[in-house]
Design a protein around this motif. Structure first.
Motif, PDB file in Angstrom:
ATOM      1  N   LEU A   2       0.832  -1.181   0.000  1.00 44.06           N
ATOM      2  CA  LEU A   2       0.000   0.000   0.000  1.00 44.06           C
ATOM      3  C   LEU A   2       0.876   1.243   0.000  1.00 44.06           C
ATOM      4  CD1 LEU A   2      -3.170   0.419   2.115  1.00 44.06           C
ATOM      5  CD2 LEU A   2      -1.571   2.311   1.926  1.00 44.06           C
ATOM      6  N   GLN A   3       0.579   2.161  -0.913  1.00 44.26           N
ATOM      7  CA  GLN A   3       1.387   3.364  -1.038  1.00 44.26           C
ATOM      8  C   GLN A   3       0.519   4.559  -1.398  1.00 44.26           C
ATOM      9  OE1 GLN A   3       4.499   3.112  -3.997  1.00 44.26           O
ATOM     10  NE2 GLN A   3       5.706   4.714  -3.025  1.00 44.26           N
ATOM     11  N   LEU A   4       0.849   5.695  -0.794  1.00 49.60           N
ATOM     12  CA  LEU A   4       0.204   6.969  -1.107  1.00 49.60           C
ATOM     13  C   LEU A   4       1.288   7.949  -1.546  1.00 49.60           C
ATOM     14  CD1 LEU A   4      -2.115   7.280   2.022  1.00 49.60           C
ATOM     15  CD2 LEU A   4      -2.846   6.707  -0.291  1.00 49.60           C
ATOM     16  N   VAL A   5       1.033   8.646  -2.637  1.00 49.47           N
ATOM     17  CA  VAL A   5       2.000   9.612  -3.136  1.00 49.47           C
ATOM     18  C   VAL A   5       1.300  10.930  -3.395  1.00 49.47           C
ATOM     19  CG1 VAL A   5       3.655  10.174  -4.934  1.00 49.47           C
ATOM     20  CG2 VAL A   5       3.407   7.808  -4.182  1.00 49.47           C
ATOM     21  N   GLU A   6       1.753  11.968  -2.690  1.00 52.82           N
ATOM     22  CA  GLU A   6       1.207  13.304  -2.891  1.00 52.82           C
ATOM     23  C   GLU A   6       1.987  14.031  -3.986  1.00 52.82           C
ATOM     24  OE1 GLU A   6       1.204  12.486   1.645  1.00 52.82           O
ATOM     25  OE2 GLU A   6       2.558  12.220  -0.066  1.00 52.82           O
ATOM     26  N   SER A   7       1.295  14.906  -4.685  1.00 48.08           N
ATOM     27  CA  SER A   7       1.944  15.748  -5.688  1.00 48.08           C
ATOM     28  C   SER A   7       1.142  17.033  -5.843  1.00 48.08           C
ATOM     29  CB  SER A   7       2.057  15.023  -7.033  1.00 48.08           C
ATOM     30  OG  SER A   7       0.770  14.715  -7.535  1.00 48.08           O
ATOM     31  N   GLY A   8       1.733  17.981  -6.551  1.00 46.83           N
ATOM     32  CA  GLY A   8       1.042  19.236  -6.818  1.00 46.83           C
ATOM     33  C   GLY A   8       1.489  20.404  -5.974  1.00 46.83           C
ATOM     34  N   GLY A   9       2.371  20.148  -5.029  1.00 50.61           N
ATOM     35  CA  GLY A   9       2.886  21.234  -4.214  1.00 50.61           C
ATOM     36  C   GLY A   9       3.874  22.083  -4.995  1.00 50.61           C
ATOM     37  N   GLY A  10       4.322  23.148  -4.365  1.00 48.44           N
ATOM     38  CA  GLY A  10       5.285  24.028  -5.007  1.00 48.44           C
ATOM     39  C   GLY A  10       5.161  25.435  -4.476  1.00 48.44           C
ATOM     40  N   LEU A  11       5.720  26.359  -5.216  1.00 49.37           N
ATOM     41  CA  LEU A  11       5.689  27.774  -4.847  1.00 49.37           C
ATOM     42  C   LEU A  11       4.493  28.443  -5.518  1.00 49.37           C
ATOM     43  CD1 LEU A  11       6.961  30.326  -3.621  1.00 49.37           C
ATOM     44  CD2 LEU A  11       8.339  30.519  -5.713  1.00 49.37           C
ATOM     45  N   VAL A  12       3.682  29.094  -4.709  1.00 42.48           N
ATOM     46  CA  VAL A  12       2.493  29.771  -5.212  1.00 42.48           C
ATOM     47  C   VAL A  12       2.456  31.178  -4.635  1.00 42.48           C
ATOM     48  CG1 VAL A  12      -0.008  29.657  -5.471  1.00 42.48           C
ATOM     49  CG2 VAL A  12       1.305  27.561  -5.195  1.00 42.48           C
ATOM     50  N   GLN A  13       1.974  32.106  -5.417  1.00 39.97           N
ATOM     51  CA  GLN A  13       1.819  33.471  -4.931  1.00 39.97           C
ATOM     52  C   GLN A  13       0.580  33.579  -4.044  1.00 39.97           C
ATOM     53  OE1 GLN A  13       1.744  36.118  -8.299  1.00 39.97           O
ATOM     54  NE2 GLN A  13       3.979  36.146  -8.451  1.00 39.97           N
ATOM     55  N   PRO A  14       0.601  34.472  -3.088  1.00 44.74           N
ATOM     56  CA  PRO A  14      -0.605  34.711  -2.284  1.00 44.74           C
ATOM     57  C   PRO A  14      -1.799  35.016  -3.180  1.00 44.74           C
ATOM     58  CG  PRO A  14       1.261  35.838  -1.332  1.00 44.74           C
ATOM     59  CD  PRO A  14       1.737  35.295  -2.644  1.00 44.74           C
ATOM     60  N   GLY A  15      -2.929  34.438  -2.820  1.00 46.92           N
ATOM     61  CA  GLY A  15      -4.117  34.598  -3.629  1.00 46.92           C
ATOM     62  C   GLY A  15      -4.290  33.543  -4.697  1.00 46.92           C
ATOM     63  N   GLY A  16      -3.264  32.747  -4.906  1.00 50.71           N
ATOM     64  CA  GLY A  16      -3.312  31.724  -5.937  1.00 50.71           C
ATOM     65  C   GLY A  16      -4.060  30.482  -5.500  1.00 50.71           C
ATOM     66  N   THR A  17      -4.109  29.520  -6.401  1.00 50.18           N
ATOM     67  CA  THR A  17      -4.819  28.260  -6.176  1.00 50.18           C
ATOM     68  C   THR A  17      -3.889  27.087  -6.439  1.00 50.18           C
ATOM     69  OG1 THR A  17      -6.954  29.208  -6.808  1.00 50.18           O
ATOM     70  CG2 THR A  17      -6.739  26.825  -6.968  1.00 50.18           C
ATOM     71  N   LEU A  18      -4.029  26.068  -5.621  1.00 51.45           N
ATOM     72  CA  LEU A  18      -3.283  24.837  -5.814  1.00 51.45           C
ATOM     73  C   LEU A  18      -4.240  23.663  -5.796  1.00 51.45           C
ATOM     74  CD1 LEU A  18      -0.020  24.664  -3.642  1.00 51.45           C
ATOM     75  CD2 LEU A  18      -0.201  24.577  -6.123  1.00 51.45           C
ATOM     76  N   ARG A  19      -3.946  22.673  -6.599  1.00 57.66           N
ATOM     77  CA  ARG A  19      -4.657  21.413  -6.501  1.00 57.66           C
ATOM     78  C   ARG A  19      -3.645  20.317  -6.212  1.00 57.66           C
ATOM     79  NH1 ARG A  19      -8.493  17.899 -10.593  1.00 57.66           N
ATOM     80  NH2 ARG A  19      -6.492  17.418 -11.561  1.00 57.66           N
ATOM     81  N   LEU A  20      -3.769  19.754  -5.042  1.00 59.25           N
ATOM     82  CA  LEU A  20      -2.899  18.667  -4.632  1.00 59.25           C
ATOM     83  C   LEU A  20      -3.555  17.338  -4.977  1.00 59.25           C
ATOM     84  CD1 LEU A  20      -1.880  19.993  -1.104  1.00 59.25           C
ATOM     85  CD2 LEU A  20      -0.771  20.429  -3.303  1.00 59.25           C
ATOM     86  N   SER A  21      -2.714  16.382  -5.320  1.00 58.09           N
ATOM     87  CA  SER A  21      -3.202  15.047  -5.651  1.00 58.09           C
ATOM     88  C   SER A  21      -2.624  14.025  -4.686  1.00 58.09           C
ATOM     89  CB  SER A  21      -2.809  14.673  -7.084  1.00 58.09           C
ATOM     90  OG  SER A  21      -3.362  15.562  -8.020  1.00 58.09           O
ATOM     91  N   CYS A  22      -3.422  13.026  -4.398  1.00 55.35           N
ATOM     92  CA  CYS A  22      -2.986  11.902  -3.576  1.00 55.35           C
ATOM     93  C   CYS A  22      -3.284  10.644  -4.372  1.00 55.35           C
ATOM     94  CB  CYS A  22      -3.729  11.907  -2.257  1.00 55.35           C
ATOM     95  SG  CYS A  22      -3.434  10.459  -1.217  1.00 55.35           S
ATOM     96  N   ALA A  23      -2.255  10.025  -4.891  1.00 61.14           N
ATOM     97  CA  ALA A  23      -2.414   8.827  -5.705  1.00 61.14           C
ATOM     98  C   ALA A  23      -2.133   7.595  -4.873  1.00 61.14           C
ATOM     99  CB  ALA A  23      -1.479   8.881  -6.907  1.00 61.14           C
ATOM    100  N   ALA A  24      -3.034   6.634  -4.957  1.00 60.14           N
ATOM    101  CA  ALA A  24      -2.903   5.416  -4.172  1.00 60.14           C
ATOM    102  C   ALA A  24      -2.536   4.243  -5.064  1.00 60.14           C
ATOM    103  CB  ALA A  24      -4.201   5.116  -3.443  1.00 60.14           C
ATOM    104  N   SER A  25      -1.779   3.338  -4.521  1.00 63.69           N
ATOM    105  CA  SER A  25      -1.461   2.112  -5.224  1.00 63.69           C
ATOM    106  C   SER A  25      -1.334   0.990  -4.212  1.00 63.69           C
ATOM    107  CB  SER A  25      -0.158   2.256  -6.026  1.00 63.69           C
ATOM    108  OG  SER A  25       0.931   2.520  -5.173  1.00 63.69           O
ATOM    109  N   GLY A  26      -1.553  -0.227  -4.703  1.00 63.93           N
ATOM    110  CA  GLY A  26      -1.400  -1.380  -3.837  1.00 63.93           C
ATOM    111  C   GLY A  26      -2.631  -1.736  -3.023  1.00 63.93           C
ATOM    112  N   PHE A  27      -3.709  -0.985  -3.190  1.00 65.43           N
ATOM    113  CA  PHE A  27      -4.933  -1.314  -2.478  1.00 65.43           C
ATOM    114  C   PHE A  27      -6.118  -0.704  -3.206  1.00 65.43           C
ATOM    115  CE2 PHE A  27      -5.991   2.781  -0.459  1.00 65.43           C
ATOM    116  CZ  PHE A  27      -4.809   3.472  -0.615  1.00 65.43           C
ATOM    117  N   PRO A  28      -7.308  -1.260  -3.006  1.00 61.60           N
ATOM    118  CA  PRO A  28      -8.503  -0.726  -3.668  1.00 61.60           C
ATOM    119  C   PRO A  28      -8.978   0.536  -2.968  1.00 61.60           C
ATOM    120  CG  PRO A  28      -9.075  -2.609  -2.319  1.00 61.60           C
ATOM    121  CD  PRO A  28      -7.593  -2.496  -2.243  1.00 61.60           C
TER     122      PRO A  28
END
Length: 126
Positions: A2-28
């Motif tokens: 079972l594994q979880l991997v986050e992505s989508g982080g980084g440097l963002v300016q104030p007022g901006g928008t981010l969408r983070l992802s959490c991808a799963a593997s090894g389990f339903p």
């Protein structure tokens, strides 16, 4: 494994928008509730949002509920956290976590989860 991997982080300016992802593997993923947490140095890990395993019932922290949205695509084994109107105080390491859950519910407590990703860093700066 079972594994979880986050992505989508980084440097963002104030007022901006981010969408983070959490991808799963090894389990339903459709049998697991997913939570998102944030941690900054010297502070405890804080629960931001979570989503139940199938019907997508979601909860949000009071401090950020007006700026967060959470969704999941079980066909892609991925949960998304969108953060709007980012502020410098939103910076930190964002983690997703999973727990097998038979009820359509989830928790914003770190104690409610069995599996964790490695985190993705978010920096909010001009």
């Amino acid at each position: 494994q079972l594994q979880l991997v986050e992505s989508g982080g980084g440097l963002v300016q104030p007022g901006g928008t981010l969408r983070l992802s959490c991808a799963a593997s090894g389990f339903p993923m459709e049998y697991f509730a997913i939570g998102w947490f944030r941690q900054v140095p010297g502070k405890e890990r804080e629960g931001l949002s979570c989503i139940s395993h199938r019907d997508g019932i979601s909860y949000f922290s009071d401090s950020m509920k007006d700026r967060l949205s959470i969704s999941r695509d079980n066909t892609k084994s991925t949960v998304y956290l969108q953060i709007n109107s980012l502020k410098p105080d939103d910076a930190g390491t964002y983690y997703c976590a999973a727990v097998a859950h038979s009820m359509e519910a989830c928790l914003l407590s770190v104690n409610g989860y069995d599996y964790w990703g490695q985190g993705t860093q978010v920096t909010v700066s001009p």
